[in-house]
Design a protein around this motif. Structure first.
Motif, PDB file in Angstrom:
ATOM      1  N   ASN A  42     -37.803  19.745  62.887  1.00  0.00           N
ATOM      2  CA  ASN A  42     -37.044  18.924  63.846  1.00  0.00           C
ATOM      3  C   ASN A  42     -35.577  19.347  63.890  1.00  0.00           C
ATOM      4  O   ASN A  42     -34.954  19.358  64.958  1.00  0.00           O
ATOM      5  N   ALA A  43     -35.014  19.705  62.727  1.00  0.00           N
ATOM      6  CA  ALA A  43     -33.620  20.137  62.682  1.00  0.00           C
ATOM      7  C   ALA A  43     -33.420  21.444  63.435  1.00  0.00           C
ATOM      8  O   ALA A  43     -32.365  21.668  64.034  1.00  0.00           O
ATOM      9  N   ASN A  86     -31.347  22.068  69.929  1.00  0.00           N
ATOM     10  CA  ASN A  86     -31.244  21.704  71.342  1.00  0.00           C
ATOM     11  C   ASN A  86     -30.069  20.756  71.595  1.00  0.00           C
ATOM     12  O   ASN A  86     -29.472  20.768  72.668  1.00  0.00           O
ATOM     13  N   SER A  87     -29.744  19.943  70.591  1.00  0.00           N
ATOM     14  CA  SER A  87     -28.612  19.019  70.734  1.00  0.00           C
ATOM     15  C   SER A  87     -27.285  19.763  70.839  1.00  0.00           C
ATOM     16  O   SER A  87     -26.293  19.214  71.323  1.00  0.00           O
ATOM     17  N   SER A  88     -27.253  21.009  70.346  1.00  0.00           N
ATOM     18  CA  SER A  88     -26.017  21.792  70.428  1.00  0.00           C
ATOM     19  C   SER A  88     -25.790  22.345  71.827  1.00  0.00           C
ATOM     20  O   SER A  88     -24.775  23.025  72.066  1.00  0.00           O
ATOM     21  N   MET A 102     -25.201  19.009  62.609  1.00  0.00           N
ATOM     22  CA  MET A 102     -24.855  20.252  61.917  1.00  0.00           C
ATOM     23  C   MET A 102     -24.693  21.422  62.884  1.00  0.00           C
ATOM     24  O   MET A 102     -23.697  22.162  62.832  1.00  0.00           O
ATOM     25  N   TYR A 103     -25.661  21.573  63.795  1.00  0.00           N
ATOM     26  CA  TYR A 103     -25.628  22.726  64.682  1.00  0.00           C
ATOM     27  C   TYR A 103     -24.635  22.563  65.832  1.00  0.00           C
ATOM     28  O   TYR A 103     -24.190  23.557  66.412  1.00  0.00           O
ATOM     29  N   SER A 104     -24.273  21.339  66.167  1.00  0.00           N
ATOM     30  CA  SER A 104     -23.211  21.152  67.159  1.00  0.00           C
ATOM     31  C   SER A 104     -21.892  21.691  66.629  1.00  0.00           C
ATOM     32  O   SER A 104     -21.143  22.383  67.327  1.00  0.00           O
TER      33      SER A 104
END
Length: 460
Positions: A35-36, A42-44, A168-170
């Motif tokens: 999910n991460a 994808n959230s980034s 984290m990825y944002s």
């Protein structure tokens, strides 16, 4: 074999009981990481979006084009779900996951070499969505197969990966774009996602054979069940509200006079709230009842939209709202698998989830355009969008309220059959009474009215 011997052997067949732990915790960790490295990455996209708009990276492309790329990735992930379910039935969970790994890595690395907007549609939009869909569908039904009383907690931990990964990825994507450029940011994300997801695909282990999972991509018989329609309604309305929160909150921050940097912090805190809140929702689901918590959390989210988001005009209040609403905004993703197991049973769960994902294509595609259409040009620009989001969550909670009443009615039948009181029936250890065969075998009994079940307390 005589009929008597056959009947005796049938009685002696053991009903599968999930271990409620063990290797299941390895699968939980794998789901968290998947999910991460799917929904989290994808959230980034918001970071990429800001870069595209500020630097005219794709000449001739407008804001609507870039917005559609982000929506397309989510829609395609859900749209491909029947194919992913069929792949699981024919080739197994691991093959399904590895297909997703390959598609996602191809999409991210391919996006690093794009120079025209249609190439971005194909890579970061469609291909990434397909990869995310195969990984999500292949993993989402595994965790519930390993747990009974800890099912919601385990599922909450697994789904928390999307929130933690999103935060984290944002931050990481923004740093990589500034120091290395957008091309290398894509390539690094692709390599990291490929490495982590391959390891998770190898370690992931389902129990489809043990529980006799159907893995039908589209089981039309489920549409004959009112409780399944209520579950679909809950998901449909939840997504209409959830997407508005996810995409509009940073823009709302700018509309009230905050900076773009502060708006990105609000988005990060929303993801943080989801990452921290989902396991908590899972814990309370196991303690108080999965349907109860799904109903209450969805209702609370709707109330927060009216009571906190609309009057939030300063940075501090908006920070509070982002964190708090984040804990309950994604309740659907945390509880859909455990609630689905309660409604249709573990055997039918993959088929039910496949239909649910397909039903969510429309709300995830059109919710944000609806919100933008409702946005005003002056004054409280997002007022109508805020009201819209709040009422969507209220509508979703209403579906869960009636589903809860249905579940209590089913438990009353089980109690009558077993000659027990309703309080003596343990909903968490009872194989779902929503199973069609269970209905046939359950004798007609006098049950309470719908009105009384709507206000009755029961751990369901």
């Amino acid at each position: 074999m005589s009929e008597e011997e056959h009947a005796g052997s049938t009685k002696d067949e053991k009903v599968d009981v999930p271990p409620d732990g063990g290797y299941g915790w390895v699968c939980v960790a794998c789901c968290f990481l998947i999910n991460a490295h799917t929904w989290g990455i994808n959230s980034s996209y918001g970071v990429f979006l800001a870069f595209y708009l500020d630097n005219d990276y794709y000449p001739g492309a407008g804001p609507l084009d870039f917005a559609f790329v982000g929506g397309l990735s989510i829609s395609m992930a859900l749209f491909v779900s029947p194919v992913a379910t069929s792949t699981t039935r024919l080739f197994g969970t691991r093959v399904t996951l590895l297909i997703g790994v390959a598609l996602e890595a191809l999409a991210l690395i391919g996006a690093s070499f794009t120079h025209q907007i249609w190439q971005l549609f194909l890579s970061q939009g469609i291909c990434f969505g397909f990869g995310m869909g195969f990984l999500f569908v292949g993993s989402v039904g595994v965790v519930p197969q390993w747990f009974t009383k800890k099912r919601s907690l385990a599922n909450g931990i697994g789904t928390a990966g999307s929130g933690i990964g999103g935060m984290m990825y944002s931050l990481a994507t923004n740093a990589m774009i500034e120091s290395l450029g957008v091309g290398w940011a894509f390539r690094i994300l692709g390599v990291v996602a490929f490495t982590v997801n391959v390891i998770c695909a190898i370690l992931m282990k389902d129990r489809n054979k043990a529980i006799g999972s159907s893995q039908l991509a589209f089981d039309y018989r489920l549409f004959k069940r009112v409780e399944f329609w209520l579950t679909l309604g809950w998901g449909f309305f939840s997504m209409l509200g959830y997407i508005v929160l996810l995409f509009s909150l940073p823009n709302y921050a700018i509309s009230i006079g905050l900076s773009a940097s502060q708006g990105s912090v609000i988005a990060a805190l929303l993801n943080l709230g989801q990452g921290l809140g989902r396991p908590v929702v899972g814990i309370f689901s196991d303690a108080v009842g999965r349907i109860n918590i799904a109903f209450a959390s969805t209702l609370i989210c709707g109330i927060l939209c009216f009571a906190v988001w609309i009057p939030a005009k300063v940075y501090g209040v908006l920070i509070f709202f982002a964190i708090v609403v984040g804990t309950v905004a994604g309740t659907f993703w945390t509880t859909i698998a455990p609630v689905g197991a309660e409604v249709v049973g573990l055997k039918e769960l993959p088929s039910a989830l496949s239909i649910v994902w397909l039903a969510l294509v429309l709300p995830t595609t059109f919710s944000e355009p609806i919100a933008l259409k409702l946005r005003q040009t002056s004054g409280n620009m997002y007022l109508h969008a805020q009201i819209y989001a709040g009422f969507m969550y209220i509508g979703a909670a209403s579906c869960m309220w009636f589903l809860r009443a249905w579940k209590i009615g089913q438990l009353e039948k089980i109690a009558a059959k077993q000659k027990k009181s309703l309080d003596e029936v343990d909903v968490l250890s009872t194989e779902p009474v929503g199973d069609p065969q269970a209905r046939i075998e359950t004798p007609p009994v006098i049950s309470s009215s719908i009105a009384s079940r709507l206000i009755a307390w029961k751990r369901v």
